[in-house]
Design a protein around this motif. Structure first.
Motif, PDB file in Angstrom:
ATOM      1  N   ALA B 230       0.079  -1.544   0.022  1.00 40.84           N
ATOM      2  CA  ALA B 230       0.055  -0.003   0.105  1.00 40.84           C
ATOM      3  C   ALA B 230       0.906   0.958   0.018  1.00 40.84           C
ATOM      4  O   ALA B 230       0.559   2.101  -0.872  1.00 40.84           O
ATOM      5  CB  ALA B 230      -0.881   0.098   1.627  1.00 40.84           C
ATOM      6  N   ALA B 231       2.299   1.505   0.497  1.00 41.42           N
ATOM      7  CA  ALA B 231       2.921   2.084   0.612  1.00 41.42           C
ATOM      8  C   ALA B 231       3.567   2.629  -0.478  1.00 41.42           C
ATOM      9  O   ALA B 231       3.802   3.659  -1.347  1.00 41.42           O
ATOM     10  CB  ALA B 231       3.842   2.444   1.719  1.00 41.42           C
ATOM     11  N   SER B 232       3.626   1.268  -1.383  1.00 38.22           N
ATOM     12  CA  SER B 232       4.212   1.578  -2.685  1.00 38.22           C
ATOM     13  C   SER B 232       3.598   2.442  -4.048  1.00 38.22           C
ATOM     14  O   SER B 232       3.487   3.310  -4.256  1.00 38.22           O
ATOM     15  CB  SER B 232       4.667   0.198  -3.699  1.00 38.22           C
ATOM     16  OG  SER B 232       5.956  -0.450  -2.405  1.00 38.22           O
ATOM     17  N   THR B 233       2.875   1.563  -3.572  1.00 42.33           N
ATOM     18  CA  THR B 233       1.373   2.037  -4.468  1.00 42.33           C
ATOM     19  C   THR B 233       0.811   4.117  -4.085  1.00 42.33           C
ATOM     20  O   THR B 233       0.732   4.359  -5.538  1.00 42.33           O
ATOM     21  CB  THR B 233      -0.422   1.516  -3.653  1.00 42.33           C
ATOM     22  OG1 THR B 233      -0.292   0.221  -3.860  1.00 42.33           O
ATOM     23  CG2 THR B 233      -1.198   1.910  -4.976  1.00 42.33           C
ATOM     24  N   ARG B 236       4.094   5.616  -5.450  1.00 45.40           N
ATOM     25  CA  ARG B 236       3.997   5.503  -7.072  1.00 45.40           C
ATOM     26  C   ARG B 236       2.862   7.545  -7.447  1.00 45.40           C
ATOM     27  O   ARG B 236       3.131   7.693  -8.196  1.00 45.40           O
ATOM     28  CB  ARG B 236       3.827   4.413  -7.541  1.00 45.40           C
ATOM     29  CG  ARG B 236       4.322   4.374  -8.432  1.00 45.40           C
ATOM     30  CD  ARG B 236       4.141   3.450  -8.854  1.00 45.40           C
ATOM     31  NE  ARG B 236       5.450   1.797  -8.799  1.00 45.40           N
ATOM     32  CZ  ARG B 236       4.922   1.251  -7.764  1.00 45.40           C
ATOM     33  NH1 ARG B 236       3.743   0.695  -7.484  1.00 45.40           N
ATOM     34  NH2 ARG B 236       5.852   0.720  -7.229  1.00 45.40           N
ATOM     35  N   ARG B 237       1.243   7.217  -6.801  1.00 42.13           N
ATOM     36  CA  ARG B 237       0.227   7.899  -7.250  1.00 42.13           C
ATOM     37  C   ARG B 237       1.257   9.257  -7.402  1.00 42.13           C
ATOM     38  O   ARG B 237       1.160   9.873  -7.890  1.00 42.13           O
ATOM     39  CB  ARG B 237      -0.811   7.535  -6.493  1.00 42.13           C
ATOM     40  CG  ARG B 237      -1.947   7.797  -6.984  1.00 42.13           C
ATOM     41  CD  ARG B 237      -3.063   7.776  -6.420  1.00 42.13           C
ATOM     42  NE  ARG B 237      -3.345   8.278  -5.369  1.00 42.13           N
ATOM     43  CZ  ARG B 237      -3.834   6.791  -3.949  1.00 42.13           C
ATOM     44  NH1 ARG B 237      -4.044   5.489  -4.412  1.00 42.13           N
ATOM     45  NH2 ARG B 237      -4.024   7.882  -3.650  1.00 42.13           N
ATOM     46  N   LEU B 238       2.058   9.493  -5.236  1.00 38.83           N
ATOM     47  CA  LEU B 238       2.408  10.744  -4.835  1.00 38.83           C
ATOM     48  C   LEU B 238       3.350  11.812  -6.141  1.00 38.83           C
ATOM     49  O   LEU B 238       3.291  12.716  -6.669  1.00 38.83           O
ATOM     50  CB  LEU B 238       2.950  10.615  -3.587  1.00 38.83           C
ATOM     51  CG  LEU B 238       1.962  10.460  -2.961  1.00 38.83           C
ATOM     52  CD1 LEU B 238       2.474  10.739  -1.626  1.00 38.83           C
ATOM     53  CD2 LEU B 238       0.803  12.320  -2.746  1.00 38.83           C
ATOM     54  N   LEU B 239       4.437  10.611  -6.670  1.00 35.75           N
ATOM     55  CA  LEU B 239       5.298  10.877  -7.313  1.00 35.75           C
ATOM     56  C   LEU B 239       5.304  11.089  -8.941  1.00 35.75           C
ATOM     57  O   LEU B 239       5.311  11.620  -9.633  1.00 35.75           O
ATOM     58  CB  LEU B 239       6.491  10.156  -7.240  1.00 35.75           C
ATOM     59  CG  LEU B 239       6.976  10.479  -6.176  1.00 35.75           C
ATOM     60  CD1 LEU B 239       8.241   8.968  -5.599  1.00 35.75           C
ATOM     61  CD2 LEU B 239       7.122  11.493  -5.531  1.00 35.75           C
TER      62      LEU B 239
END
Lengths: 340, 340
Positions: B230-233, B236-239
DNA sequence: GGGTGCAACTATAGCGATTTAGTAAAACGG
DNA sequence: CCGTTTTACTAAATCGCTATAGTTGCACCC
């Protein structure tokens, strides 16, 4: 203040108009009551939220309803390794639903561990124990045998078959799968940053590495206490030499991560100039950059199997058949490559 | 097979030529026996390796000699976080020497947790419990109060003083120390990748971040389930956005490491273009590259304090005075810097 | 129809500690 | 020296449950 007085089988007996003995029969699925009465008793027990008093049960000689797990690691290294929590989580998964609890205690020496088993047995506090990290000439095994305390050992040890039951983990195979892989990549100088020498798996892995000598691989072993600090020191020493190894294998993932950092600090590119791998996997090992090639073991599954095996043994202490643990897999990630 | 018959106080009474009652007095340091007889009994008990049967003790109504710890986390996230093992290690350190064991169980919902407390209490299986992750309107607290089950809550909650006892952890303060630090560095757009919203600390941290709005900091919260995936997702969305935050704060170190990896994969240099920080520290957070700026909490010490507090409370349930937990410190490492 | 068997219970004896009430002997006091 | 208190114990009840030995009552059968 809510007194919340506990419901006992005597209360239920009174409510159902039978004797406590009959209630005991009914609740334990033993013959001696009619189907009709049994159902009535069960209903009343349910309604009145009766729960067995485990102390009373343990006292009368049946089971304590608890399995024990004595962990011989310093508090510091405990937190670092995911192995324990994964194992515990697996054990718990097998215990869920059954009315069995797990007791855990941290000990700091084998002697203390043995004393703990003695105490647990003597106080009838646990029905069985899970034993990890077998050693050469392990002093715990004869004690467990003497006490006739049901136990499941995880790993490989020299003891003859029989009590205590064992889930055999083939550490030679494991060592082969990692060292052979590195050898096949072309590495001819491999360092192995190990845990304490008295652990059986340390010895087996060391032997396998030594065995690669025939194939022209120079192996080297550095014993540590599993701490990241020791891993850093070892790595720094290895990389300061003129003749560096081209691959370094660590006993666990935290040490590998510590080693990785040292390599980066010293400007040694991984995996280009140096391959790094670990005998233990964890979530984090796959998340760091570069991600670390590991031996991946289903620790959760192992814990679950160990617990199930232990429960079977507690039920039928004489039916013993050791088991073979699931074979760990090599997970190749970014930290290993063909040497320059 | 070694029968290894257990030694009871009756055996000792026979050996010492006194009644079992006298032995009980002697062993528990109670008046009623002469100093001479007491010594003789103690010697015999020592010699014959007597150990109290905890089941019998629990049955008569004194103590079970066990404290309970129900952890409401999925098996997967359990292993990832060092928090639990550190806490447990701390608890154990406080229990060492005393004849008190810790029982641990994994539960998957608050309801199950509450049911566990009920069962433990009803079966007199534990003398007290340690409760973590307080929530808004926490359903566990009134139950513990009703059962009059000694407990120590770690965290901050809305409950009035009194039972259950609490070690207050000032999460607002903690949030301030991290968010203010980032603000002071010059960050004006901060994302907070949080755990589930129902946790009290998630809410408090969110509030603090929102409060920075007055000082021109744009905050944003993304709720997750604590998993690295969930953190990766989230990362990724933030960046991927045009307007990236300049700092991302994670609720724990594993999520932060996962986020760090995403940044590296996407070619965003940390800390040059992006600062990363975590509300939870661990050994690994200091070992990855770049090492992660964290809130460092003495989790081990907290566990030890919690256990000690709980034992005091079990001994004297009426003497209640909540305590203030040690204030966590901000550990600045390599992952945070002045934004571009 | 009386012995045998069986089902369905009850009564009771523990398990190993604690704890209260009771008792005999020693110490005390005037 | 006798009455009272104290000391140092013993005897016995108790915790909640299990397990074994009875005890009924009823059906079965030659």
């Amino acid at each position: 203040m809510n007194k919340a007085k506990r419901v006992t089988i005597t209360d239920i007996a009174r409510l159902a108009g039978v004797s406590p003995g009959a209630v005991s029969f009914a609740l334990n699925g033993r013959p001696g009551v009619s189907a009709q009465t049994r159902q009535r008793i069960l209903d009343i027990a349910e309604e009145s939220q009766w729960l067995p008093n485990s102390a009373a049960r343990a006292l009368v000689g049946s089971h304590a309803g608890v399995i024990g797990f004595a962990v011989n690691r310093s508090a510091g290294t405990l937190g670092a390794e995911a192995f324990f929590t994964d194992l515990i989580a697996g054990v718990q998964s097998a215990l869920a639903g059954k009315r069995i609890a797990m007791q855990m205690v941290l000990v700091s020496s084998v002697e203390e561990e043995v004393a703990t088993y003695r105490r647990w047995h003597s106080a009838k506090q646990v029905d069985g124990v899970i034993v990890i990290d077998p050693r050469d000439d392990d002093p715990r095994l004869p004690v467990l045998r003497d006490l006739a305390l049901p136990a499941v050992v995880l790993g490989s040890h020299a003891s003859p078959e029989g009590h205590p039951a064992t889930i055999w983990l083939d550490d030679s195979q494991v060592a082969h799968s990692l060292f052979d892989y590195l050898g096949a990549l072309g590495h001819r100088s491999i360092a192995y940053v190990a845990g304490p020498a008295e652990f059986q798996h340390t010895r087996l892995r060391t032997e396998v590495l030594a065995g690669l000598g025939e194939r022209g691989v120079r192996g080297e072993v550095i014993a540590t206490d599993f701490s990241p600090a020791a891993a850093s020191t070892a790595m720094r020493r290895l990389l300061s030499r003129l003749e560096r190894p081209t691959a370094v294998v660590f006993d666990n993932d935290v040490m590998a991560i510590a080693g990785l950092r040292v390599a980066q600090e010293m400007g040694v590119p991984v995996p280009k100039d140096l391959s790094v791998a670990s005998f233990d996997d964890s979530v984090v090992a796959g998340l760091v950059h570069p991600s670390i090639t590991c031996i991946t073991r289903d620790t959760f599954g192992l814990g679950a199997e160990a617990a199930k095996f232990l429960l079977e043994q507690i039920d039928a202490p004489d039916v013993l058949a050791d088991r073979i643990g699931a074979m760990p897999q090599l997970t190749v990630r970014e930290s290993t490559a063909v040497p320059r």
